[in-house]
Scaffold this active site. Structure first.
Site, mmCIF file in Angstrom:
data_model
loop_
_atom_site.group_PDB
_atom_site.id
_atom_site.type_symbol
_atom_site.label_atom_id
_atom_site.label_comp_id
_atom_site.label_asym_id
_atom_site.label_seq_id
_atom_site.Cartn_x
_atom_site.Cartn_y
_atom_site.Cartn_z
ATOM 1 C CD GLU A 21 -0.855 -7.439 3.975
ATOM 2 O OE1 GLU A 21 -0.831 -6.372 3.345
ATOM 3 O OE2 GLU A 21 -0.420 -8.506 3.525
ATOM 4 C CG ASP A 30 -9.527 -12.199 2.602
ATOM 5 O OD1 ASP A 30 -10.199 -13.074 3.179
ATOM 6 O OD2 ASP A 30 -9.901 -11.652 1.558
ATOM 7 N NE ARG A 84 -3.603 0.361 -4.391
ATOM 8 C CZ ARG A 84 -3.483 -0.864 -3.891
ATOM 9 N NH1 ARG A 84 -3.673 -1.076 -2.608
ATOM 10 N NH2 ARG A 84 -3.188 -1.877 -4.672
ATOM 11 C CE LYS A 125 -12.505 -9.667 3.836
ATOM 12 N NZ LYS A 125 -12.695 -9.635 2.355
ATOM 13 N N GLY A 185 -1.174 -1.637 -0.390
ATOM 14 C CA GLY A 185 -2.302 -1.414 0.503
ATOM 15 C C GLY A 185 -1.977 -0.919 1.888
#
Length: 182
Positions: free
Chosen positions: A98, A102, A164, A130, A43
Site C-alpha cells: 500500500e 491513513d 503521482r 499516518k 498509489g
C-alpha cells in the site's frame, strides 16, 4: 480547487534507501517461500516496484483496485473493490503493498477479504504510515516512514489523480479562490 506543494517531507533517495531495506528484510523473513505481492492500485505502484527490486525470492505479483476517496482529500468511509485479483491466493503467503495507511479502513477491509480467501499468511507493507488518521486499529508489518497528519502527494500518492509522478513525498496546500484551506 487548486493545490500547491507546501514542503517536501521525503526525498527520492530516502524513499529508495528505505525500500531497499524493506525488500532485504522481506527476503530474510520469507526465505524459501513463494510470496504473492498484491499492490493496491494506483498509489502503490512506484513503492512496490522499488521494494521488489531488493526482494531476492520467487515471487508473483497481482493488483487490486479499491476506492474510499474518489476525488476527495478525506476518505468517504466506504470501501469498494474496483478490480479484484487475477489469481487464487488460497494457502499462499500474501504481502499487501500500500502507498499509505491513513484511516485504516481499506486495510481493515482487505484483512477480512484475504481471511475469506484462506491465505496461508498475510502481511502489510506500506510506504507511509499516518497514525493520526486512524479510524480503525491497523498495524503494518513493514513501514517505510511514519508521517504527520497532512495531505501528501508524490511517489504514487495523488490529489485528484495528479502528482503521482513526483519523485518525492510532499504536503500540499489547497486553495479555493484566494482562501487557503489547510
Amino acid at each position: 480547487m487548486t493545490y500547491a506543494i507546501d514542503r517536501i517531507l521525503l526525498s527520492q533517495a530516502e524513499i529508495e534507501a528505505r525500500a531497499k531495506e524493506i525488500g532485504e528484510q522481506i527476503t530474510e523473513d520469507y526465505a524459501g517461500r513463494n510470496v504473492v505481492f498484491v499492490g493496491i492500485l494506483t498509489g502503490s505502484v512506484l513503492w512496490m516496484a522499488q521494494v521488489l527490486k531488493s526482494v531476492a525470492l520467487d515471487t508473483q505479483v497481482d493488483f487490486m483496485s479499491l476506492s474510499s476517496y474518489g476525488a476527495a482529500t478525506h476518505t468517504s468511509g466506504v470501501v469498494k473493490i474496483i478490480k479484484d485479483l487475477n489469481m487464487s491466493v488460497e494457502g499462499r503467503d500474501v504481502i499487501i503493498v500500500e502507498d499509505i495507511v491513513d484511516s485504516g479502513l481499506t486495510l481493515d477491509y482487505l484483512k477480512k477479504y484475504f481471511a475469506a480467501q484462506n491465505v496461508g499468511s498475510l502481511a502489510i507493507c506500506t510506504m507511509l504510515d499516518k497514525p493520526s488518521g486512524r479510524r480503525v486499529a491497523i498495524k503494518a508489518d513493514y513501514v517505510g516512514f511514519e508521517v504527520p497528519g497532512e495531505f501528501l502527494v508524490g511517489y504514487g500518492l495523488d490529489v485528484d489523480q495528479r502528482c503521482r509522478n513526483l519523485p518525492y513525498i510532499a504536503s500540499v496546500l489547497a486553495r479555493d479562490g484566494d482562501d487557503l484551506i489547510q
